[in-house]
Design an enzyme around this catalytic site. Structure first.
Site, PDB file in Angstrom:
ATOM      1  CG  ASN A   9       6.659   3.043   4.521  1.00 24.12           C
ATOM      2  OD1 ASN A   9       6.299   3.182   3.330  1.00 24.12           O
ATOM      3  ND2 ASN A   9       5.924   3.399   5.595  1.00 24.12           N
ATOM      4  NE  ARG A  29      -1.330   2.569   2.701  1.00 24.28           N
ATOM      5  CZ  ARG A  29      -1.080   3.700   3.090  1.00 24.28           C
ATOM      6  NH1 ARG A  29      -0.891   4.750   2.324  1.00 24.28           N
ATOM      7  NH2 ARG A  29      -0.242   3.892   4.567  1.00 24.28           N
ATOM      8  CG  ASP A  30       3.150   4.169   2.880  1.00 21.41           C
ATOM      9  OD1 ASP A  30       3.056   5.178   2.097  1.00 21.41           O
ATOM     10  OD2 ASP A  30       3.450   4.616   4.159  1.00 21.41           O
ATOM     11  CB  CYS A  62       8.094  10.053  -5.998  1.00 19.81           C
ATOM     12  SG  CYS A  62       8.071  10.381  -7.670  1.00 19.81           S
ATOM     13  CG  HIS A  71       7.796   7.381   5.277  1.00 24.88           C
ATOM     14  ND1 HIS A  71       7.572   7.092   4.216  1.00 24.88           N
ATOM     15  CD2 HIS A  71       6.700   7.176   5.986  1.00 24.88           C
ATOM     16  CE1 HIS A  71       6.385   6.660   3.806  1.00 24.88           C
ATOM     17  NE2 HIS A  71       5.743   6.650   5.005  1.00 24.88           N
TER      18      HIS A  71
HETATM   19  N1  COA Z   1     -13.645   4.973  -3.055  1.00 26.48           N
HETATM   20  C1  COA Z   1     -13.941   5.266  -4.317  1.00 26.48           C
HETATM   21  N2  COA Z   1     -14.328   6.357  -4.803  1.00 26.48           N
HETATM   22  C2  COA Z   1     -14.614   7.246  -3.970  1.00 26.48           C
HETATM   23  C3  COA Z   1     -14.387   7.102  -2.260  1.00 26.48           C
HETATM   24  C4  COA Z   1     -13.882   5.747  -2.138  1.00 26.48           C
HETATM   25  N3  COA Z   1     -13.587   5.572  -0.923  1.00 26.48           N
HETATM   26  N4  COA Z   1     -14.791   8.211  -1.687  1.00 26.48           N
HETATM   27  C5  COA Z   1     -15.320   9.159  -2.762  1.00 26.48           C
HETATM   28  N5  COA Z   1     -15.155   8.500  -4.032  1.00 26.48           N
HETATM   29  C6  COA Z   1     -15.445   9.317  -5.217  1.00 26.48           C
HETATM   30  C7  COA Z   1     -16.755   9.787  -5.318  1.00 26.48           C
HETATM   31  O1  COA Z   1     -17.721   8.963  -5.703  1.00 26.48           O
HETATM   32  C8  COA Z   1     -16.760  10.855  -6.438  1.00 26.48           C
HETATM   33  O2  COA Z   1     -16.541   9.930  -7.596  1.00 26.48           O
HETATM   34  P1  COA Z   1     -17.413  11.072  -9.003  1.00 26.48           P
HETATM   35  O3  COA Z   1     -16.195  12.171  -9.115  1.00 26.48           O
HETATM   36  O4  COA Z   1     -17.257   9.774 -10.067  1.00 26.48           O
HETATM   37  O5  COA Z   1     -18.567  11.296  -8.723  1.00 26.48           O
HETATM   38  C9  COA Z   1     -15.390  11.371  -6.318  1.00 26.48           C
HETATM   39  O6  COA Z   1     -14.552  10.237  -5.403  1.00 26.48           O
HETATM   40  C10 COA Z   1     -15.094  12.528  -5.466  1.00 26.48           C
HETATM   41  O7  COA Z   1     -15.769  12.393  -4.295  1.00 26.48           O
HETATM   42  P2  COA Z   1     -15.928  13.396  -3.209  1.00 26.48           P
HETATM   43  O8  COA Z   1     -16.503  12.809  -1.892  1.00 26.48           O
HETATM   44  O9  COA Z   1     -16.387  14.728  -3.695  1.00 26.48           O
HETATM   45  O10 COA Z   1     -14.489  13.455  -2.584  1.00 26.48           O
HETATM   46  P3  COA Z   1     -13.210  14.344  -2.941  1.00 26.48           P
HETATM   47  O11 COA Z   1     -12.985  14.599  -4.284  1.00 26.48           O
HETATM   48  O12 COA Z   1     -13.288  15.419  -2.057  1.00 26.48           O
HETATM   49  O13 COA Z   1     -12.001  13.109  -2.507  1.00 26.48           O
HETATM   50  C11 COA Z   1     -11.320  11.247  -0.720  1.00 26.48           C
HETATM   51  C12 COA Z   1     -12.195  12.605  -1.236  1.00 26.48           C
HETATM   52  C13 COA Z   1     -11.123  11.125   0.179  1.00 26.48           C
HETATM   53  C14 COA Z   1     -12.243  10.044  -1.909  1.00 26.48           C
HETATM   54  C15 COA Z   1      -9.931  11.470  -1.944  1.00 26.48           C
HETATM   55  O14 COA Z   1      -9.424  12.627  -1.571  1.00 26.48           O
HETATM   56  C16 COA Z   1      -9.050  10.248  -1.714  1.00 26.48           C
HETATM   57  O15 COA Z   1      -9.289   9.221  -2.123  1.00 26.48           O
HETATM   58  N6  COA Z   1      -7.846  10.483  -0.843  1.00 26.48           N
HETATM   59  C17 COA Z   1      -7.112   9.457  -0.701  1.00 26.48           C
HETATM   60  C18 COA Z   1      -5.681   9.925  -0.728  1.00 26.48           C
HETATM   61  C19 COA Z   1      -4.828   8.824  -0.263  1.00 26.48           C
HETATM   62  O16 COA Z   1      -4.845   7.721  -0.352  1.00 26.48           O
HETATM   63  N7  COA Z   1      -3.686   9.267   0.520  1.00 26.48           N
HETATM   64  C20 COA Z   1      -2.575   8.315   1.063  1.00 26.48           C
HETATM   65  C21 COA Z   1      -3.210   7.555   2.206  1.00 26.48           C
HETATM   66  S1  COA Z   1      -3.431   8.596   3.602  1.00 26.48           S
HETATM   67 ZN    ZN Z   2       3.690   6.213   5.366  1.00 22.67          ZN
END
Ligand code: COA
Ligand code: ZN
Length: 303
Positions: free
Chosen positions: A247, A13-14, A238, A207
């Site tokens: 990590n 994952r990370d 990256c 990390h």
């Molecule tokens: N899985 C899949 N799709 C998701 C989702 C999830 N858990 N949560 C939201 N979405 C989708 C929504 O359905 C929407 O889809 P659409 O554009 O096709 O309509 C889109 O993502 C945007 O949804 P929204 O609620 O407006 O979220 P956002 O754009 O504010 O994004 C997150 C919020 C949390 C979904 C996004 O920022 C994210 O996935 N971040 C994770 C980052 C990450 O992995 N960081 C590293 C680990 S900490």
């Molecule tokens: Zn990390």
């Protein structure tokens, strides 16, 4: 054997989330199998986040149902919200992790919510997971320093950890997300967490950006921590942005822990096969701080 120190492998994952090259589902499964062969018994295999935010994790729905050895290996998945939890449940995930960054800006950048909204979302997600009889852990990310807001107060981290425990989290993971912590900060903060919650409910995630990760692991061990997130070969960060390191390497933590008399259950020679498998996936050389010495110990494998 019950290990003295539990290694939670987060490379899949990370480590993989930031890779540019697309990595196949089969490639991920091959790597996870190699890790299990090496004795790894806890793996964060992926995340149920937006595929637009992190394309590399888009196949989590297919990955989890195909994971091997589910009776021997504990698999967790990162979920950012209730939508992610639903997907995790459908994929029969048994343990989820929520991520609560310690600053407003980091939450905004990571999941597009402010700190208060993130607390509310993580609380709801942990509660819902527990109601579904899933195990739930909570990351407190950027727990020492935030790339946008600078130094983070330990009081903030402890307060957020407490909120997640109140919500029903069974474990907190104190995460130095950008690799900026030093052992003098790590020891006291982790020591307080251990005193409050006990070694079963605390883990640490470092990390290696400044080369202090292993020193931070040792400071945590001295503070009583017995669970660590690590990534095979130090996978992560990256390759095109030297500032962002991966990590702490799994082999570094295993080697140091074993030499200090702690059993991890992980076999270094076999772990080197898993490193090779990860190298094939990403297309470049991997390895932590111990690589050069390990190469002299396993000349055939290291050649
Ligand atoms: N899985 C899949 N799709 C998701 C989702 C999830 N858990 N949560 C939201 N979405 C989708 C929504 O359905 C929407 O889809 P659409 O554009 O096709 O309509 C889109 O993502 C945007 O949804 P929204 O609620 O407006 O979220 P956002 O754009 O504010 O994004 C997150 C919020 C949390 C979904 C996004 O920022 C994210 O996935 N971040 C994770 C980052 C990450 O992995 N960081 C590293 C680990 S900490
Ligand atoms: Zn990390």
């Amino acid at each position: 054997m019950m290990p003295d120190i539990l290694i939670n492998e987060v490379g899949p994952r990370d480590g993989l989330q930031s890779q540019h090259a697309a990595i196949s589902l089969d490639g991920k499964l091959t790597l996870i199998r190699a890790l299990i062969e090496a004795g790894i018994r806890s793996v964060e295999a992926g995340s149920f986040v937006s595929p637009k935010a992190v394309p590399q994790m888009a196949d989590a729905d297919q990955l989890y149902p195909q994971l091997p050895d589910t009776d021997r290996v504990q698999y967790s998945a990162l979920v950012p919200n209730l939508r992610g939890l639903e997907r995790a449940q459908a994929a029969r995930v048994q343990e989820i992790a929520v991520v609560l960054s310690a600053t407003n800006t980091m939450n905004k950048r990571n999941i597009n919510l402010d700190l208060a909204q993130t607390v509310a979302s993580c609380t709801a997600t942990v509660k819902a997971a527990r109601q579904l009889s899933m195990r739930a852990k909570a990351y407190v990310a950027v727990a020492f320093e935030c790339p946008y807001e600078g130094r983070v107060s330990p009081d903030t981290v402890l307060m957020l950890a407490e909120l997640m425990m109140d919500a029903g989290a069974q474990e907190i993971v104190i995460a130095d997300t950008i690799g900026a912590a030093n052992p003098a900060q790590v020891g006291p903060l982790l020591g307080t967490c251990i005193k409050r919650y006990g070694a079963d409910r605390v883990s640490a995630h470092f990390h290696d950006t400044r080369g202090f990760a292993l020193a931070n692991v040792w400071a945590s061990i001295e503070a009583g921590v017995r669970k660590f997130d690590t990534s095979v070969g130090g996978l992560g960060g990256c390759p095109f942005a030297p500032g962002a390191a991966g990590n702490v390497a799994t082999e570094d933590v295993v080697l140091m822990a074993e030499q200090c008399g702690f059993r991890t259950g992980v076999d270094i020679a076999r772990l080197r096969e898993a490193i090779k498998s990860a190298e094939l996936l990403v297309g470049y050389s991997l390895g932590g701080r111990t690589t050069r010495w390990l190469n002299t110990q396993f000349p055939a494998a290291g050649a």
